[in-house]
Design a protein around this motif. Structure first.
Motif, mmCIF file in Angstrom:
data_model
loop_
_atom_site.group_PDB
_atom_site.id
_atom_site.type_symbol
_atom_site.label_atom_id
_atom_site.label_comp_id
_atom_site.label_asym_id
_atom_site.label_seq_id
_atom_site.Cartn_x
_atom_site.Cartn_y
_atom_site.Cartn_z
ATOM 1 N N ALA A 196 0.765 -1.184 0.308
ATOM 2 C CA ALA A 196 0.374 -0.197 -0.417
ATOM 3 C C ALA A 196 1.363 1.105 0.105
ATOM 4 C CB ALA A 196 -1.355 0.047 1.255
ATOM 5 N N ARG A 219 0.683 4.233 -2.323
ATOM 6 C CA ARG A 219 1.178 5.355 -1.795
ATOM 7 C C ARG A 219 2.266 6.857 -2.371
ATOM 8 N NH1 ARG A 219 1.244 4.344 3.503
ATOM 9 N NH2 ARG A 219 -0.254 3.238 3.345
ATOM 10 N N GLU A 223 -6.104 3.392 -1.826
ATOM 11 C CA GLU A 223 -4.782 3.989 -1.845
ATOM 12 C C GLU A 223 -5.558 5.338 -2.183
ATOM 13 O OE1 GLU A 223 -2.306 4.044 -0.194
ATOM 14 O OE2 GLU A 223 -3.176 2.873 1.260
ATOM 15 N N GLU A 273 -6.167 8.315 -0.035
ATOM 16 C CA GLU A 273 -6.443 10.285 -1.064
ATOM 17 C C GLU A 273 -6.604 11.181 -1.250
ATOM 18 O OE1 GLU A 273 -1.596 12.021 -1.425
ATOM 19 O OE2 GLU A 273 -2.841 9.995 -0.541
#
Length: 435
Positions: free
Chosen positions: A43, A47, A93, A97
């Protein structure tokens, strides 16, 4: 007394659990992609790509610059269930965000099916996880549903562009995918997540017509000068994309590296990384080649297994023996036009003649074209659990009950100097004859 043959055991990517075969050790070359460990935190790698893209601003910066608010609509495209994309890592992710910038009720994840069937609720749950399905709308693209398509104009070499209406109308468009070798588009991912992934049937048929598919540059690892990929790229440029995320994975379907940013530049960087992992030189063509379709989920049907077939053919001598190990748990499959087109002529050459004479591209014709071309070049046999000998014969193929025994037989028939090449990961490897 017959000399004892020294064998080597090779594990083939086959279905979910693999297939072990014994091949003659001294006459066999095994060709695999370069293995790289997956990122320690999958992850976090995604990111990083979102926040530090290879081209252009980070995702949040772009949304802020566009003046997004709670009413902003966001569309995210993902691969369908026949692809090993780590959607369950990538999509959360992205949502994390942007969740404070837009209302998740206005976010839709669109499964870029192209002309494939839509995924079931159970498949979507497996692909994306319960949290994504609970928090955002998830829909399957349908290339044949005219009511959900919108006209976007003509792109590239005369391609009529119809795209998914929800995608085209979204304020923010984000593609997600993974990059691996592709047998006629060069590499997957990138602009393919718009077209053919989210395109209407008429658009897909032109992109996959006999002329484009028959071009020698419509092949593995070529994107520039490839008529298919050139037009796919032109469609993406014309219709737009706000941000793109692709990953490159190892054989265990772990993310090795993620890439984010402007769609075309991001995809070029991802293709370079995929090429370094997958391109493997060999010294000559082989009389016998064993290939796979890289196991589940890509080897669910014979239609997809044409990719592994094509990969194996790239290092098979003309007239050689090509053995494909693909589970085909979903059969041909029964949906789509593949089996109807495939069984519409009495031989592979007759299929090629029929396709060349046809003025209108038929759905799935492109897969049949590449399969038929391969079957006129080499003798192709298939080891699978999902189709019987009669079904394979109808598909202009023959059954291989025992891969190891067939390798022995084919090498014996080809002569004492004949050699075998094994591609355990199938189309994850791009073997080529080194100069």
């Amino acid at each position: 007394m017959r000399a004892v043959s020294h064998t080597r055991r090779v594990r083939l990517a086959y279905g979910r659990h693999g297939l072990e075969v014994d091949v003659p050790a001294g006459r066999t070359v095994v060709v695999e992609p370069r293995y790289v460990d997956g990122a320690a935190d999958q992850a976090a790698e995604v990111r990083r790509a979102i926040r530090h893209p290879v081209a252009g601003p980070a995702l949040r910066e772009r949304l802020i610059a566009k003046g997004t608010g709670r009413h902003t609509t966001v569309a995210i495209s993902v691969c369908d269930g026949t692809r090993a994309q780590p959607r369950h890592v990538m999509v959360p992710e992205i949502l994390d965000e942007i969740s404070d910038l837009v209302d998740l009720a206005n976010v839709v994840v669109i499964v870029a099916t192209g002309t494939h069937r839509g995924n079931t609720e159970a498949e979507l749950l497996d692909m994306l996880g319960p949290e994504v399905l609970r928090n955002v709308n998830v829909v399957n693209h349908d290339a044949r549903d005219g009511s959900d398509l919108t006209w976007c104009g003509t792109a590239g070499a005369g391609v009529p562009v119809w795209l998914n209406r929800t995608w085209a109308d979204a304020d923010v468009k984000i593609t997600t995918g993974f990059v691996e070798p592709h047998f006629f588009a060069g590499f997957s991912g990138g602009p393919k997540m718009i077209a053919p992934g989210l395109a209407g049937l008429d658009t897909v048929l032109v992109l996959h017509d006999a002329h484009r598919i028959g071009n020698p540059n419509a092949t593995w690892a070529i994107t520039e000068g490839n008529p298919v990929h050139d037009d796919v790229r032109a469609i993406a440029r014309m219709t737009g994309c706000d941000f793109a995320v692709d990953v490159v994975m190892n054989r265990n379907h772990q993310i090795v590296r993620a890439f984010g940013g402007d769609l075309i530049a991001m995809h070029r960087a991802a293709c370079r990384a995929a090429r370094e992992l997958s391109m493997v030189p060999v010294d000559a063509l082989f009389e016998v080649v064993v290939t796979t379709n890289s196991g589940y989920p890509l080897d669910q049907n014979l239609y997809q297994a044409v990719k592994g077939m094509s990969a194996g053919a790239s290092v098979t001598k003309p007239g050689g023996r090509l053995i494909v190990a693909a589970e085909c748990s979903d059969g041909y499959p029964d949906h789509g036009s593949y089996v109807d087109v495939l069984t519409s002529a009495e031989s592979p050459q007759a299929l090629l003649d029929q396709i060349a004479a046809r003025k209108q591209t038929l759905p799935d014709q492109w897969q049949v074209q590449i399969q038929a071309r391969t079957c006129t070049y080499a003798s192709v046999g298939v080891h699978c659990d999902g189709l019987d000998a009669q079904q394979l014969e109808a598909a202009h193929l023959n059954e291989v009950p025992d891969v190891g025994a067939e390798v022995e037989r084919a090498l014996h028939q080809a002569g004492p100097d004949a050699r075998c090449c094994v591609l355990p990961e199938g189309p994850q490897t791009i073997p080529y004859v080194a100069p």
